[in-house]
Write a protein that holds these residues in place. Structure first.
Motif, PDB file in Angstrom:
ATOM      1  N   VAL A   1     -48.515 -16.153 -21.559  1.00 14.98           N
ATOM      2  CA  VAL A   1     -47.257 -15.769 -21.273  1.00 14.98           C
ATOM      3  C   VAL A   1     -46.811 -14.324 -21.881  1.00 14.98           C
ATOM      4  CG1 VAL A   1     -44.585 -16.183 -21.798  1.00 14.98           C
ATOM      5  CG2 VAL A   1     -46.371 -18.192 -21.342  1.00 14.98           C
ATOM      6  N   LEU A   2     -46.225 -13.508 -21.292  1.00 12.64           N
ATOM      7  CA  LEU A   2     -45.732 -12.364 -21.852  1.00 12.64           C
ATOM      8  C   LEU A   2     -44.181 -12.146 -21.862  1.00 12.64           C
ATOM      9  CD1 LEU A   2     -47.665  -9.541 -19.873  1.00 12.64           C
ATOM     10  CD2 LEU A   2     -47.942 -10.241 -22.375  1.00 12.64           C
ATOM     11  N   LEU A   3     -43.630 -11.737 -22.975  1.00 17.33           N
ATOM     12  CA  LEU A   3     -42.035 -11.463 -22.865  1.00 17.33           C
ATOM     13  C   LEU A   3     -41.882  -9.992 -23.354  1.00 17.33           C
ATOM     14  CD1 LEU A   3     -39.012 -12.580 -23.404  1.00 17.33           C
ATOM     15  CD2 LEU A   3     -39.873 -12.763 -25.940  1.00 17.33           C
ATOM     16  N   ASP A   4     -40.668  -9.407 -22.468  1.00 12.96           N
ATOM     17  CA  ASP A   4     -40.351  -8.177 -22.484  1.00 12.96           C
ATOM     18  C   ASP A   4     -38.835  -8.113 -22.243  1.00 12.96           C
ATOM     19  OD1 ASP A   4     -40.497  -5.309 -23.099  1.00 12.96           O
ATOM     20  OD2 ASP A   4     -42.616  -5.474 -22.236  1.00 12.96           O
ATOM     21  N   LYS A   5     -38.092  -6.921 -22.353  1.00 18.13           N
ATOM     22  CA  LYS A   5     -36.681  -6.943 -21.918  1.00 18.13           C
ATOM     23  C   LYS A   5     -36.635  -6.785 -20.515  1.00 18.13           C
ATOM     24  CE  LYS A   5     -34.477  -3.607 -24.171  1.00 18.13           C
ATOM     25  NZ  LYS A   5     -34.406  -2.357 -24.841  1.00 18.13           N
ATOM     26  N   ASP A   6     -35.639  -7.163 -20.047  1.00 20.17           N
ATOM     27  CA  ASP A   6     -35.314  -7.123 -18.634  1.00 20.17           C
ATOM     28  C   ASP A   6     -35.175  -5.578 -18.335  1.00 20.17           C
ATOM     29  OD1 ASP A   6     -32.823  -6.678 -19.991  1.00 20.17           O
ATOM     30  OD2 ASP A   6     -31.829  -8.274 -19.130  1.00 20.17           O
ATOM     31  N   VAL A   7     -34.939  -5.030 -18.841  1.00 23.84           N
ATOM     32  CA  VAL A   7     -34.910  -3.377 -18.458  1.00 23.84           C
ATOM     33  C   VAL A   7     -36.247  -2.662 -18.392  1.00 23.84           C
ATOM     34  CG1 VAL A   7     -32.536  -2.851 -18.977  1.00 23.84           C
ATOM     35  CG2 VAL A   7     -34.388  -2.548 -20.645  1.00 23.84           C
ATOM     36  N   VAL A   8     -37.007  -3.199 -19.348  1.00 24.50           N
ATOM     37  CA  VAL A   8     -38.706  -2.822 -19.306  1.00 24.50           C
ATOM     38  C   VAL A   8     -39.150  -3.377 -17.942  1.00 24.50           C
ATOM     39  CG1 VAL A   8     -40.813  -2.870 -20.331  1.00 24.50           C
ATOM     40  CG2 VAL A   8     -38.632  -2.312 -21.594  1.00 24.50           C
ATOM     41  N   ALA A   9     -38.892  -4.771 -17.856  1.00 20.60           N
ATOM     42  CA  ALA A   9     -39.337  -5.285 -16.472  1.00 20.60           C
ATOM     43  C   ALA A   9     -39.098  -4.523 -15.196  1.00 20.60           C
ATOM     44  CB  ALA A   9     -39.129  -6.840 -16.690  1.00 20.60           C
ATOM     45  N   ALA A  10     -37.777  -4.282 -15.291  1.00 20.83           N
ATOM     46  CA  ALA A  10     -37.417  -3.569 -14.104  1.00 20.83           C
ATOM     47  C   ALA A  10     -38.014  -2.494 -14.007  1.00 20.83           C
ATOM     48  CB  ALA A  10     -35.813  -3.249 -14.202  1.00 20.83           C
ATOM     49  N   VAL A  11     -38.276  -1.405 -14.787  1.00 22.78           N
ATOM     50  CA  VAL A  11     -38.981  -0.253 -14.501  1.00 22.78           C
ATOM     51  C   VAL A  11     -40.416  -0.420 -14.379  1.00 22.78           C
ATOM     52  CG1 VAL A  11     -37.348   1.326 -15.977  1.00 22.78           C
ATOM     53  CG2 VAL A  11     -39.375   0.345 -16.800  1.00 22.78           C
TER      54      VAL A  11
ATOM     55  N   GLY B   1     -50.797 -15.224 -15.132  1.00 24.62           N
ATOM     56  CA  GLY B   1     -49.920 -15.514 -16.373  1.00 24.62           C
ATOM     57  C   GLY B   1     -48.456 -15.660 -16.004  1.00 24.62           C
ATOM     58  N   LEU B   2     -47.600 -16.036 -16.767  1.00 25.79           N
ATOM     59  CA  LEU B   2     -46.238 -16.066 -16.782  1.00 25.79           C
ATOM     60  C   LEU B   2     -45.407 -14.916 -17.605  1.00 25.79           C
ATOM     61  CD1 LEU B   2     -43.560 -17.483 -16.152  1.00 25.79           C
ATOM     62  CD2 LEU B   2     -44.019 -18.766 -18.182  1.00 25.79           C
ATOM     63  N   GLY B   3     -44.504 -14.099 -16.759  1.00 26.31           N
ATOM     64  CA  GLY B   3     -43.903 -12.878 -17.454  1.00 26.31           C
ATOM     65  C   GLY B   3     -42.439 -13.437 -17.707  1.00 26.31           C
ATOM     66  N   VAL B   4     -41.853 -13.117 -18.784  1.00 25.24           N
ATOM     67  CA  VAL B   4     -40.428 -13.502 -19.104  1.00 25.24           C
ATOM     68  C   VAL B   4     -39.590 -12.309 -19.021  1.00 25.24           C
ATOM     69  CG1 VAL B   4     -38.863 -14.790 -20.201  1.00 25.24           C
ATOM     70  CG2 VAL B   4     -41.212 -15.771 -19.904  1.00 25.24           C
ATOM     71  N   ALA B   5     -38.341 -12.008 -18.568  1.00 27.69           N
ATOM     72  CA  ALA B   5     -37.911 -10.978 -18.870  1.00 27.69           C
ATOM     73  C   ALA B   5     -36.468 -11.488 -19.359  1.00 27.69           C
ATOM     74  CB  ALA B   5     -37.657 -10.130 -17.526  1.00 27.69           C
TER      75      ALA B   5
ATOM     76  N   GLY C   1     -40.129  -7.795 -11.823  1.00 24.31           N
ATOM     77  CA  GLY C   1     -40.692  -7.008 -12.903  1.00 24.31           C
ATOM     78  C   GLY C   1     -41.515  -7.869 -13.956  1.00 24.31           C
ATOM     79  N   ALA C   2     -40.868  -8.992 -14.226  1.00 20.29           N
ATOM     80  CA  ALA C   2     -41.647 -10.038 -15.210  1.00 20.29           C
ATOM     81  C   ALA C   2     -42.859 -10.410 -14.745  1.00 20.29           C
ATOM     82  CB  ALA C   2     -40.720 -11.222 -15.591  1.00 20.29           C
ATOM     83  N   ALA C   3     -43.134 -10.656 -13.558  1.00 24.79           N
ATOM     84  CA  ALA C   3     -44.595 -10.899 -12.736  1.00 24.79           C
ATOM     85  C   ALA C   3     -45.386  -9.750 -12.916  1.00 24.79           C
ATOM     86  CB  ALA C   3     -44.287 -11.732 -11.420  1.00 24.79           C
ATOM     87  N   CYS C   4     -44.828  -8.572 -12.798  1.00 31.06           N
ATOM     88  CA  CYS C   4     -45.428  -7.337 -12.617  1.00 31.06           C
ATOM     89  C   CYS C   4     -45.964  -6.999 -13.892  1.00 31.06           C
ATOM     90  CB  CYS C   4     -44.658  -6.262 -11.799  1.00 31.06           C
ATOM     91  SG  CYS C   4     -44.301  -6.306 -10.294  1.00 31.06           S
ATOM     92  N   LEU C   5     -45.290  -7.351 -14.853  1.00 30.25           N
ATOM     93  CA  LEU C   5     -45.997  -7.210 -16.333  1.00 30.25           C
ATOM     94  C   LEU C   5     -47.115  -7.945 -16.496  1.00 30.25           C
ATOM     95  CD1 LEU C   5     -42.676  -7.938 -18.383  1.00 30.25           C
ATOM     96  CD2 LEU C   5     -43.587  -5.640 -18.497  1.00 30.25           C
TER      97      LEU C   5
ATOM     98  N   GLY D   1     -43.202 -14.803 -12.344  1.00 29.98           N
ATOM     99  CA  GLY D   1     -42.082 -13.945 -13.180  1.00 29.98           C
ATOM    100  C   GLY D   1     -40.694 -14.699 -13.362  1.00 29.98           C
ATOM    101  N   VAL D   2     -40.163 -14.567 -14.612  1.00 29.34           N
ATOM    102  CA  VAL D   2     -39.054 -15.529 -14.876  1.00 29.34           C
ATOM    103  C   VAL D   2     -37.999 -14.384 -15.501  1.00 29.34           C
ATOM    104  CG1 VAL D   2     -37.670 -17.307 -16.250  1.00 29.34           C
ATOM    105  CG2 VAL D   2     -40.085 -17.678 -15.208  1.00 29.34           C
ATOM    106  N   HIS D   3     -36.641 -14.344 -15.108  1.00 29.49           N
ATOM    107  CA  HIS D   3     -35.852 -13.465 -15.508  1.00 29.49           C
ATOM    108  C   HIS D   3     -34.707 -14.480 -16.226  1.00 29.49           C
ATOM    109  CE1 HIS D   3     -32.050 -10.656 -14.954  1.00 29.49           C
ATOM    110  NE2 HIS D   3     -32.529 -10.870 -16.349  1.00 29.49           N
TER     111      HIS D   3
END
Length: 433
Positions: free
Chosen positions: A200-210, A158-162, A412-416, A98-100
């Motif tokens: 790779v998945l990209l999502d908003k930081d607030v979405v990653a947080a929840v 994989g890699l998640g990016v917030a 959360g990015a990794a949890c995505l 996960g990357v923020h």
């Protein structure tokens, strides 16, 4: 009488199907049931929770053991007869990165299958760097962190990016986020996929947080929650009936223009009192400096776009100043305390509006700067929210800080990634012609 077993109730567990075409879906249904019961489940209990036949469960569990996703966790006696073998997630069965991308600091984590960080690093996002340079540094740090973690690269899902929104999650593109100047239609997903060789998945930081809160089990079952994220900017993530709510384009939760009062600095929209402007940490710190609170010296700003100007808005600078302001308030400075309490009251107004609009039962605060604000917010906000919530006589409303910590967006990015790979989705059942 048989002893009761510690199993999640059927209402919180997905039901599977015994039809022959949905094997993959059933596998993640079983995996989710096991994940939600950290002490382990027997095959009999899995069948009872998921509605799958004992033979289907037996076949799936055999495959999960063979692929290293679950492991045996001892035995449990349940009345007379042979003790049942328990199964639980194998923490090192798979991993996610996960990357923020915060406007000031990049946080990197490697999570195991149960969501525990096994490696972490941070790097500054230096002011003035363009997207190409930043993403190049991200790819380098991901490779370095994976190597340092000792994790087998073949076990990384994989890699998640917030990142700050708005985002086009379908194409993996950042769409001119206000807090990342120069990042206009940047194809983050494709660039990092090419550079790292990872999905790779990209999502908003607030979405990653929840998603992090959900994966940790802090928000579960049929509950609904709003997560207020406090970092360089402010935002909100939503969980409705146990599912992340993203909205039509994936950009739900852009709360910056919620009005919290008639006063405050003017917003770019022309209004005053917008929470994104009046309650941003930068504005709070600047207000303290103007009022001479906490001995915060105003930085030297020689003009827009200058290094001094960029440094003054940098979260490291703002975060440090906010920390000092909160420390002075904790020591009893009345002016510092008044400023922070006003911020808390405004957030309580926004929280109460969301609670009433969506009938939410949990209000969660988090983000990189939350720790500084927690003592004042947790003293001020809960009672204001409860006293304003229409449904208070019907159900309790919880106000709390994140259970995940300051790295909630990176986690959360990794949890995505883990969520997409190992959580059941109805789309899996669709047949493509």
């Amino acid at each position: 009488m048989n002893a009761p077993s510690a199993v999640t109730t059927p209402a919180t567990t997905r039901r599977g199907s015994n039809l022959p075409r949905v094997g993959d879906y059933n596998q993640v249904v079983v995996l989710e049931a096991i994940r939600r019961n950290v002490e382990g489940l027997s095959r009999v209990e899995v069948a009872a929770l998921t509605g799958l036949s004992p033979q289907t469960v037996s076949n799936i569990c055999r495959r999960l053991l063979e692929t290293g996703l679950v492991e045996e966790a001892g035995k449990r006696g349940v009345g007379p007869g042979k003790p049942r073998t328990l199964l639980r997630l194998a923490p090192r069965g798979r991993f996610a990165v996960g990357v923020h991308l915060d406007p000031a600091l990049m946080t990197f984590v490697v999570l195991d299958l149960v969501g525990r960080p096994v490696a972490r690093s941070v790097r500054p996002l230096r002011p003035g760097l363009g997207p190409e340079q930043v993403l190049g540094e991200v790819a380098q740090e991901v490779a370095a962190l994976v190597a340092a973690s000792g994790v087998d690269p073949d076990r990384i899902v994989g890699l998640g990016v917030a990142a700050p929104g708005p985002v086009d999650a379908t194409t993996g593109t950042l769409m001119r986020p206000p807090n990342l100047p120069g990042w206009d239609r940047v194809a983050v997903r494709d660039v990092l996929a090419d550079a790292t060789g990872l999905s790779v998945l990209l999502d908003k930081d607030v979405v990653a947080a929840v998603v992090a809160e959900l994966w940790a089990g802090a928000v579960g079952g049929p509950g609904s929650a709003v997560f207020f994220y406090i970092g360089t900017g402010v935002g909100a993530g939503l969980v409705l009936h146990g599912e992340v709510h993203r909205g039509t384009s994936g950009n739900a939760g852009e709360m910056g223009h919620l009005i919290t009062g008639p006063d405050g600095p003017p917003c770019s929209c022309g209004q005053r009192g917008c929470i994104g402007e009046v309650c941003s940490p930068r504005t709070v710190v600047e207000t303290a400096r103007r009022r001479g609170i906490a001995g915060l010296d105003a930085p030297d700003r020689t003009g827009p776009g200058s290094p001094a100007r960029e440094d003054a808005d940098h979260r490291d600078v703002v975060g440090d100043a906010l920390g000092r302001l909160c420390a002075v308030a904790a020591q009893g400075d009345p002016d510092a305390l008044e400023l922070l309490e006003d911020m808390a009251v405004r957030f309580a107004k926004a929280a109460a509006d969301v609670v009433n609009l969506l009938d939410i039962d949990q209000v969660v605060f988090g983000g990189p700067l939350w720790e500084h604000l927690a003592p004042v917010f947790l003293r001020v906000v809960p009672e204001l929210v409860r006293s304003s919530a229409v449904a208070t006589p019907i159900h309790p409303i919880t106000v709390r800080g994140t259970s995940v910590g300051a790295d909630v967006a990176a986690v959360g990015a990794a949890c995505l990634v883990l969520d997409q790979a190992f959580s059941p989705r109805s789309a899996t059942l669709l047949v493509t012609h």
